[in-house]
Design an enzyme around this catalytic site. Structure first.
Site, PDB file in Angstrom:
ATOM      1  CG  HIS A  97       5.322   8.842   3.087  1.00 54.90           C
ATOM      2  ND1 HIS A  97       6.417   7.920   3.039  1.00 54.90           N
ATOM      3  CD2 HIS A  97       5.718   9.701   1.891  1.00 54.90           C
ATOM      4  CE1 HIS A  97       7.283   7.988   2.086  1.00 54.90           C
ATOM      5  NE2 HIS A  97       7.399   9.077   1.530  1.00 54.90           N
ATOM      6  N   GLY A 111       3.853   2.862  12.424  1.00 56.96           N
ATOM      7  CA  GLY A 111       5.138   2.261  12.364  1.00 56.96           C
ATOM      8  C   GLY A 111       5.065   0.827  12.367  1.00 56.96           C
ATOM      9  CG  PHE A 112       3.358  -1.943  13.574  1.00 61.01           C
ATOM     10  CD1 PHE A 112       3.296  -1.202  14.572  1.00 61.01           C
ATOM     11  CD2 PHE A 112       3.799  -3.200  13.891  1.00 61.01           C
ATOM     12  CE1 PHE A 112       3.872  -1.281  15.996  1.00 61.01           C
ATOM     13  CE2 PHE A 112       4.708  -3.427  15.102  1.00 61.01           C
ATOM     14  CZ  PHE A 112       4.581  -2.747  16.228  1.00 61.01           C
ATOM     15  CG  HIS A 149       6.343  -0.866   3.566  1.00 63.65           C
ATOM     16  ND1 HIS A 149       6.276  -0.939   2.247  1.00 63.65           N
ATOM     17  CD2 HIS A 149       6.988  -0.003   3.986  1.00 63.65           C
ATOM     18  CE1 HIS A 149       7.327  -0.122   2.059  1.00 63.65           C
ATOM     19  NE2 HIS A 149       7.704   0.716   2.649  1.00 63.65           N
ATOM     20  NE  ARG A 209      13.231   0.694   4.781  1.00 60.45           N
ATOM     21  CZ  ARG A 209      12.256   1.562   4.224  1.00 60.45           C
ATOM     22  NH1 ARG A 209      12.999   2.656   4.003  1.00 60.45           N
ATOM     23  NH2 ARG A 209      11.060   1.567   4.574  1.00 60.45           N
ATOM     24  CG  ASP A 214       8.656   5.766   9.674  1.00 54.74           C
ATOM     25  OD1 ASP A 214       7.786   5.387   8.940  1.00 54.74           O
ATOM     26  OD2 ASP A 214       9.727   6.428   9.546  1.00 54.74           O
ATOM     27  NE  ARG A 266      -4.055  14.006 -17.896  1.00 52.97           N
ATOM     28  CZ  ARG A 266      -5.307  13.535 -17.771  1.00 52.97           C
ATOM     29  NH1 ARG A 266      -5.341  12.472 -17.242  1.00 52.97           N
ATOM     30  NH2 ARG A 266      -6.247  14.291 -17.743  1.00 52.97           N
TER      31      ARG A 266
HETATM   32  C1  SDX Z   1       6.946   4.561   5.009  1.00 53.47           C
HETATM   33  O1  SDX Z   1       6.401   3.385   0.354  1.00 53.47           O
HETATM   34  C2  SDX Z   1       7.503   3.353   0.919  1.00 53.47           C
HETATM   35  O2  SDX Z   1       8.547   2.825   0.927  1.00 53.47           O
HETATM   36  C3  SDX Z   1       7.340   4.477   2.574  1.00 53.47           C
HETATM   37  C4  SDX Z   1       8.614   4.384   3.213  1.00 53.47           C
HETATM   38  C5  SDX Z   1       9.619   4.852   2.515  1.00 53.47           C
HETATM   39  O3  SDX Z   1      10.972   4.497   2.918  1.00 53.47           O
HETATM   40  O4  SDX Z   1       9.712   5.876   1.828  1.00 53.47           O
HETATM   41  O5  SDX Z   1       8.863   2.971   3.609  1.00 53.47           O
HETATM   42  C6  SDX Z   1       8.354   5.009   4.402  1.00 53.47           C
HETATM   43  O6  SDX Z   1       6.098   5.448   4.782  1.00 53.47           O
HETATM   44  C7  SDX Z   1       6.669   3.381   5.795  1.00 53.47           C
HETATM   45  C8  SDX Z   1       5.178   3.407   6.383  1.00 53.47           C
HETATM   46  C9  SDX Z   1       5.030   4.392   7.418  1.00 53.47           C
HETATM   47  N1  SDX Z   1       3.419   4.460   7.746  1.00 53.47           N
HETATM   48  C10 SDX Z   1       3.062   3.978   8.896  1.00 53.47           C
HETATM   49  O7  SDX Z   1       3.375   3.483   9.779  1.00 53.47           O
HETATM   50  C11 SDX Z   1       1.238   4.190   8.990  1.00 53.47           C
HETATM   51  C12 SDX Z   1       0.639   2.897   9.548  1.00 53.47           C
HETATM   52  N2  SDX Z   1       0.948   2.226   8.453  1.00 53.47           N
HETATM   53  C13 SDX Z   1      -0.418   2.090   7.598  1.00 53.47           C
HETATM   54  O8  SDX Z   1      -1.010   3.121   7.445  1.00 53.47           O
HETATM   55  C14 SDX Z   1      -0.284   1.262   6.385  1.00 53.47           C
HETATM   56  O9  SDX Z   1       0.420  -0.049   6.673  1.00 53.47           O
HETATM   57  C15 SDX Z   1       0.231   1.668   4.975  1.00 53.47           C
HETATM   58  C16 SDX Z   1      -0.167   2.882   4.610  1.00 53.47           C
HETATM   59  C17 SDX Z   1       1.771   1.918   5.393  1.00 53.47           C
HETATM   60  C18 SDX Z   1       0.138   0.742   3.948  1.00 53.47           C
HETATM   61  O10 SDX Z   1      -1.206   0.461   3.740  1.00 53.47           O
HETATM   62  P1  SDX Z   1      -1.599  -0.295   2.328  1.00 53.47           P
HETATM   63  O11 SDX Z   1      -0.569  -1.108   1.764  1.00 53.47           O
HETATM   64  O12 SDX Z   1      -2.171   0.531   1.798  1.00 53.47           O
HETATM   65  O13 SDX Z   1      -2.465  -1.315   3.120  1.00 53.47           O
HETATM   66  P2  SDX Z   1      -4.128  -0.921   3.736  1.00 53.47           P
HETATM   67  O14 SDX Z   1      -3.779   0.523   4.395  1.00 53.47           O
HETATM   68  O15 SDX Z   1      -4.955  -1.378   2.727  1.00 53.47           O
HETATM   69  O16 SDX Z   1      -4.088  -2.046   4.992  1.00 53.47           O
HETATM   70  C19 SDX Z   1      -4.596  -3.337   4.562  1.00 53.47           C
HETATM   71  C20 SDX Z   1      -5.229  -3.844   5.876  1.00 53.47           C
HETATM   72  C21 SDX Z   1      -6.142  -3.148   6.242  1.00 53.47           C
HETATM   73  O17 SDX Z   1      -7.226  -3.622   6.972  1.00 53.47           O
HETATM   74  P3  SDX Z   1      -8.829  -3.882   6.474  1.00 53.47           P
HETATM   75  O18 SDX Z   1      -9.123  -2.616   6.019  1.00 53.47           O
HETATM   76  O19 SDX Z   1      -8.309  -4.456   4.976  1.00 53.47           O
HETATM   77  O20 SDX Z   1      -9.475  -4.727   7.318  1.00 53.47           O
HETATM   78  O21 SDX Z   1      -4.290  -3.818   6.949  1.00 53.47           O
HETATM   79  C22 SDX Z   1      -4.735  -2.927   7.916  1.00 53.47           C
HETATM   80  C23 SDX Z   1      -5.778  -2.013   7.327  1.00 53.47           C
HETATM   81  O22 SDX Z   1      -6.444  -1.497   8.086  1.00 53.47           O
HETATM   82  N3  SDX Z   1      -3.270  -2.241   8.345  1.00 53.47           N
HETATM   83  C24 SDX Z   1      -3.290  -1.729   9.679  1.00 53.47           C
HETATM   84  C25 SDX Z   1      -2.013  -0.986   9.568  1.00 53.47           C
HETATM   85  N4  SDX Z   1      -1.494  -1.298   8.197  1.00 53.47           N
HETATM   86  C26 SDX Z   1      -2.408  -2.058   7.669  1.00 53.47           C
HETATM   87  N5  SDX Z   1      -4.179  -1.595  10.659  1.00 53.47           N
HETATM   88  C27 SDX Z   1      -3.545  -1.226  11.692  1.00 53.47           C
HETATM   89  N6  SDX Z   1      -2.382  -0.599  12.016  1.00 53.47           N
HETATM   90  C28 SDX Z   1      -1.522  -0.507  10.608  1.00 53.47           C
HETATM   91  N7  SDX Z   1      -0.360  -0.040  10.836  1.00 53.47           N
END
Ligand code: SDX
Length: 377
Positions: free
Chosen positions: A228, A264-265, A267, A276, A318, A362
């Protein structure tokens, strides 16, 4: 028995309504109280956007002037808050400092004491508390960075508006207009984003009729995580690890082989790119030119194009914010506290909205532990 339809992480689940912001992945857009966030970032000071989130309308010039007077009244770091921050070990994460400071502000609020039945507060009380937290956080974040550098506290300046004063208290010099503008844009873009994890945390806490300070402290805890808010700090750790653009490919080969998440990648809501990012990337570009750091732009662009080409996963806010804050001179560990200073506006707007709904949050769970059994003997 049929298996329940469990929505892990509440992905795709609509749990309530909100009038504060609209995140639209189909059109890749974000509206704050109906206004496109890009328009607000191009035309408004952060103070006006904070006012909009809380009150539902942009302030008139007179309302903005009055708001600025009120914000200036609460900028200075209170002695007891400074003393609390000084108790936090210097090697603790700065988010722990910010969490501690807000907790003490809450405990010191005369109106927040007494019976738990009065904890929730009235909408008027909570708006006052929101403004006080909005005004106090810059000094908390600025002092946190300065103490870790062995530097003294810098007092706020009433002749500077919010963003310029934030930079003054952090660096002890007046920032150039291009830097103030880029910082102001980042605060507006970070301010609000519907039911993200930290905001939803604040709403859950508020739904029990607890107080706004407890809700913000809980939200700070949620935002700290690298999935996050902590991602903007993690982006700079990645940039430092890669070093130069010609090392992107080998670095990414190794990281993806280890199945690492590239911070950073990606969502949870935006799947075709974060609405944004273009505005924040444009702000980063102005800083790259201002500081003559084409190397940062080259590393940024190379990593983005390589990762998008390989995984089809796009940057989130980010990704451009991290290098922007680095160029301005913030320590990497200060980045997520900056996110707190911005998002406290969205969090508190949601606290006020949730408090008005009076509905305890809840959800249910599906039990998959041992069947009922009894103690032997
Ligand atoms: C913020 O919710 C909001 O609005 C948050 C925010 C805000 O303004 O409040 O926008 C701010 O938190 C932005 C997000 C910052 N976080 C990161 O940059 C951390 C890296 N991102 C990932 O952890 C991920 O993309 C999430 C947690 C942000 C979202 O993940 P999801 O929607 O739960 O999707 P997922 O993790 O299930 O990924 C789906 C697939 C997976 O591959 P498989 O397991 O299905 O093979 O995509 C892959 C993931 O491994 N994947 C990534 C990735 N993001 C997704 N693989 C590598 N690097 C990544 N960044």
């Amino acid at each position: 028995m049929t298996e329940p339809d469990i929505k892990k992480g509440l992905a795709g689940v609509v749990v309530d309504t909100t009038a504060i912001s609209k995140v639209n992945p189909e059109t890749n857009s974000l509206l704050y109280r109906g206004y496109p966030v890009q328009e607000l970032a191009d035309t408004q000071p952060f103070e006006a956007v904070a006012y909009l989130l809380w009150n539902g309308e942009l302030p008139t010039p007179e309302e903005l002037a009055a708001f600025r007077v009120e914000e200036r009244r609460h900028r200075a770091l209170a002695d007891n808050v400074k003393a609390a921050i000084d108790l936090v070990p210097l090697d603790a994460h700065p988010m722990d400092e910010v969490r501690t400071a807000v907790s003490l502000i809450g405990a010191s609020d005369p109106g927040a004491g007494g019976s738990v039945l009065d904890a929730g507060g009235s909408p008027e009380q909570n708006l006052e508390r929101s403004i006080r937290l909005f005004a106090a956080l810059p000094a908390i974040v600025a002092y946190g960075q300065r103490r870790r550098r062995g530097q003294e506290l810098i007092a706020p300046r009433d002749d500077l508006d919010y963003s310029a004063n934030f930079l003054w208290m952090t660096f002890g010099e007046e920032a150039d207009d291009v830097v103030v503008d880029a910082f102001n844009r980042s605060m507006i873009l970070y301010a609000e984003h519907s039911f993200n994890a930290s905001t939803f945390t604040a709403r859950v806490i508020t739904s029990t009729l607890s107080d706004i300070y407890s809700a913000v402290v809980g939200a700070i805890g949620a935002l700290k995580g690298p999935l996050h808010g902590g991602a903007n700090e993690a982006v700079l750790h990645i940039f430092d690890d890669i070093g130069t653009a010609d090392n992107v490919v080998p670095w990414l080969d190794k990281a993806l082989a280890e199945k690492r998440k590239i911070m950073g990648f990606g969502h949870r809501v935006y799947k075709k790119g974060d609405s944004r990012v273009p505005t924040m990337k444009a702000a980063l570009d102005t800083l790259v030119e201002h500081y003559d750091r084409a190397d940062v732009a080259e590393l940024y662009d190379t990593l983005e194009s390589e990762f998008v080409a390989r995984k089809g996963i796009y940057p989130n806010l980010d990704y451009p914010s991290g290098p922007a804050y680095n160029l301005i001179g913030f320590d990497t560990l200060t980045f997520t506290p900056l996110f707190v200073a911005a998002r406290v506006t969205g969090w508190t707007a949601h606290v006020i909205e949730q408090a008005g709904s009076n509905a305890l949050i809840r959800p249910l769970s599906h039990y998959d532990g041992p069947d009922e059994r009894h103690v032997e003997g």
